[in-house]
Design an enzyme around this catalytic site. Structure first.
Site, PDB file in Angstrom:
ATOM      1  N   HIS A 125      -0.480   8.865  -6.517  1.00 52.94           N
ATOM      2  CA  HIS A 125      -0.679   7.588  -7.234  1.00 52.94           C
ATOM      3  C   HIS A 125      -2.162   7.302  -7.362  1.00 52.94           C
ATOM      4  O   HIS A 125      -2.940   7.528  -6.428  1.00 52.94           O
ATOM      5  CB  HIS A 125       0.119   6.446  -6.611  1.00 52.94           C
ATOM      6  CG  HIS A 125      -0.426   5.821  -5.364  1.00 52.94           C
ATOM      7  ND1 HIS A 125      -1.361   4.811  -5.378  1.00 52.94           N
ATOM      8  CD2 HIS A 125      -0.126   6.020  -4.056  1.00 52.94           C
ATOM      9  CE1 HIS A 125      -1.608   4.414  -4.136  1.00 52.94           C
ATOM     10  NE2 HIS A 125      -0.878   5.143  -3.313  1.00 52.94           N
ATOM     11  N   ASP A 137      -6.551   5.475  -0.037  1.00 54.42           N
ATOM     12  CA  ASP A 137      -5.237   5.148  -0.617  1.00 54.42           C
ATOM     13  C   ASP A 137      -5.415   4.696  -2.065  1.00 54.42           C
ATOM     14  O   ASP A 137      -5.609   3.524  -2.308  1.00 54.42           O
ATOM     15  CB  ASP A 137      -4.575   4.056   0.224  1.00 54.42           C
ATOM     16  CG  ASP A 137      -3.224   3.639  -0.319  1.00 54.42           C
ATOM     17  OD1 ASP A 137      -2.656   4.357  -1.153  1.00 54.42           O
ATOM     18  OD2 ASP A 137      -2.737   2.564   0.110  1.00 54.42           O
ATOM     19  N   GLU A 171       2.152   2.384  -8.135  1.00 51.33           N
ATOM     20  CA  GLU A 171       2.856   2.766  -6.901  1.00 51.33           C
ATOM     21  C   GLU A 171       2.887   1.586  -5.944  1.00 51.33           C
ATOM     22  O   GLU A 171       3.881   1.328  -5.267  1.00 51.33           O
ATOM     23  CB  GLU A 171       2.165   3.971  -6.231  1.00 51.33           C
ATOM     24  CG  GLU A 171       2.916   4.549  -5.033  1.00 51.33           C
ATOM     25  CD  GLU A 171       2.556   3.935  -3.674  1.00 51.33           C
ATOM     26  OE1 GLU A 171       3.211   4.277  -2.683  1.00 51.33           O
ATOM     27  OE2 GLU A 171       1.633   3.099  -3.600  1.00 51.33           O
ATOM     28  N   HIS A 287      -5.247  -0.710   2.803  1.00 49.16           N
ATOM     29  CA  HIS A 287      -5.027  -1.884   1.936  1.00 49.16           C
ATOM     30  C   HIS A 287      -6.075  -2.978   2.128  1.00 49.16           C
ATOM     31  O   HIS A 287      -5.785  -4.159   1.910  1.00 49.16           O
ATOM     32  CB  HIS A 287      -3.604  -2.435   2.112  1.00 49.16           C
ATOM     33  CG  HIS A 287      -2.572  -1.578   1.433  1.00 49.16           C
ATOM     34  ND1 HIS A 287      -1.254  -1.938   1.290  1.00 49.16           N
ATOM     35  CD2 HIS A 287      -2.685  -0.367   0.841  1.00 49.16           C
ATOM     36  CE1 HIS A 287      -0.594  -0.984   0.646  1.00 49.16           C
ATOM     37  NE2 HIS A 287      -1.451  -0.010   0.369  1.00 49.16           N
TER      38      HIS A 287
HETATM   39  N1  TRP Z   1       2.582   4.702   0.005  1.00 48.62           N
HETATM   40  C1  TRP Z   1       1.857   3.816   0.901  1.00 48.62           C
HETATM   41  C2  TRP Z   1       0.806   3.106   0.078  1.00 48.62           C
HETATM   42  O1  TRP Z   1       0.356   3.633  -0.911  1.00 48.62           O
HETATM   43  C3  TRP Z   1       1.184   4.544   2.024  1.00 48.62           C
HETATM   44  C4  TRP Z   1       2.153   5.106   2.985  1.00 48.62           C
HETATM   45  C5  TRP Z   1       2.662   4.483   4.061  1.00 48.62           C
HETATM   46  C6  TRP Z   1       2.739   6.394   2.943  1.00 48.62           C
HETATM   47  N2  TRP Z   1       3.531   5.307   4.704  1.00 48.62           N
HETATM   48  C7  TRP Z   1       3.585   6.481   4.047  1.00 48.62           C
HETATM   49  C8  TRP Z   1       2.589   7.468   2.104  1.00 48.62           C
HETATM   50  C9  TRP Z   1       4.315   7.632   4.303  1.00 48.62           C
HETATM   51  C10 TRP Z   1       3.312   8.628   2.361  1.00 48.62           C
HETATM   52  C11 TRP Z   1       4.167   8.693   3.457  1.00 48.62           C
HETATM   53  O2  TRP Z   1       0.415   2.051   0.439  1.00 48.62           O
HETATM   54 ZN    ZN Z   2      -1.343   1.772  -0.665  1.00 45.51          ZN
END
Ligand code: TRP
Ligand code: ZN
Ligand code: CA
Length: 317
Positions: A125, A137, A171, A287
């Site tokens: 993402h 992230d 995402e 975040h």
């Molecule tokens: N997808 C989450 C985000 O973008 C981050 C995340 C938390 C994550 N736990 C995860 C990504 C486990 C992959 C696997 O904020």
């Molecule tokens: Zn994130």
């Protein structure tokens, strides 16, 4: 492309001839068989990956400090990635959608060639949350997937399977872009995807080395790479289904991926295994406004970027 077909045929013919000779009386006179060339995955230059992160940081800084869905910083991020891929010879498609009243985009990049009945996809993402630049992230996954795609072009890699790379929008609003993509595919096109590899947060500053526990063949490929480096991995447990592989998995596509950790705390055992600081989050800036270019562990980013390329090469040949 045209050259590689007779090349492979010739090598196969040599192997067949040697096999026949070995069964006969003049085996000792046979020349050594010419091995069929299997291209090795390249070492991804981490400096290139970091250069993409610097650009994503500049984009955020110039656009109110973030690269979030529906904001100028997101569109500028998409434009940056797309321009690199177009210049390298990819066929790119911008897929537009609406979420929370704002326009979002997925970017899909196809590498011409290979069997389109067997597609290997790698994705990440590209959006951040509104509170920061989103460099770990998920600039980290986005930059590693971009640099892997550019390495495919530099090598003029012509695998048996078809390669497709993707950068997902929204995402952070609930896997909106990847769900939109999977839902927009015809059932027949979904069944042509042999594997989807997801990279969301792979340069965490206090890193862990987590592999998704999904498709066994994909998991084994990543495992093999880390075993070669002598690095222990753990199964990803920080929230199954929390990223863009989830819609693919729900649609029956084999999935896998890597993760270096978000807001969970590194244990003493994990710090003993991987280094870093026990009792501290894998990414204390998750975040937050401090998810900048300073929020990256270069070693984790380097290893994981090389692992992206290793898996893309191995799974598509
Ligand atoms: N997808 C989450 C985000 O973008 C981050 C995340 C938390 C994550 N736990 C995860 C990504 C486990 C992959 C696997 O904020
Ligand atoms: Zn994130
Ligand atoms: Ca590298």
């Amino acid at each position: 492309m045209k050259l590689s077909v007779p090349g492979r045929a010739t090598a196969t013919a040599v192997v067949a001839a040697v096999t026949l000779l070995a069964g006969g009386s003049i085996a000792g006179a046979a020349p050594a068989p010419e091995p069929v060339a299997i291209a090795a995955a390249p070492d991804i230059p981490v400096a290139n990956v970091k250069a993409h992160l610097t650009q994503l940081q500049s984009i955020a800084t110039a656009n109110g400090g973030n690269r979030a869905h529906g904001r100028a910083g997101y569109k500028a991020s998409i434009d940056y990635v797309k321009a690199k891929l177009d210049a390298a010879g990819f066929t790119t498609t911008l897929q537009q959608f609406t979420s929370s009243g704002r326009t979002g985009y997925n970017l899909i990049a196809d590498w011409p060639g290979g069997d389109t009945g067997q597609v290997i996809m790698a994705g990440s993402h590209l959006d951040s949350v509104t509170s920061g630049a989103g460099i770990n992230d998920n600039g980290s996954g986005s930059a590693a997937v971009l640099e892997t795609a550019l390495a495919v072009a530099r090598a003029d890699y012509q695998p048996t399977k078809h390669l497709r790379f993707a950068w997902w929008g929204a995402e952070e609003l609930g896997l909106v872009g990847s769900k939109y993509y999977v839902n927009s595919l015809a059932t027949s096109d979904r069944s042509r995807i042999s594997g989807y590899l997801n990279f969301d947060m792979i340069g965490s500053p206090n890193p862990g080395y987590f592999v998704y526990d999904d498709d066994p063949a994909i998991e084994k490929t990543f495992q093999e790479y880390y075993t070669g480096l002598g690095i222990a991995t753990e199964i990803e447990t920080e929230g199954d289904g929390r990223s863009d592989h989830a819609p693919f998995k729900s649609a029956g596509v084999p999935v896998g991926g890597l993760f270096s950790g978000a807001d969970y705390i590194k244990t003493a055992a994990q710090a003993a295994e991987w280094g870093g600081t026990a009792g501290k989050a894998f990414d204390a800036c998750y975040h937050s406004s401090c998810d900048t270019t300073a929020n990256i562990d270069d070693t984790a980013l380097d290893r994981n970027s090389d692992a992206v390329a290793y898996a893309v090469w191995e799974l598509s040949e």
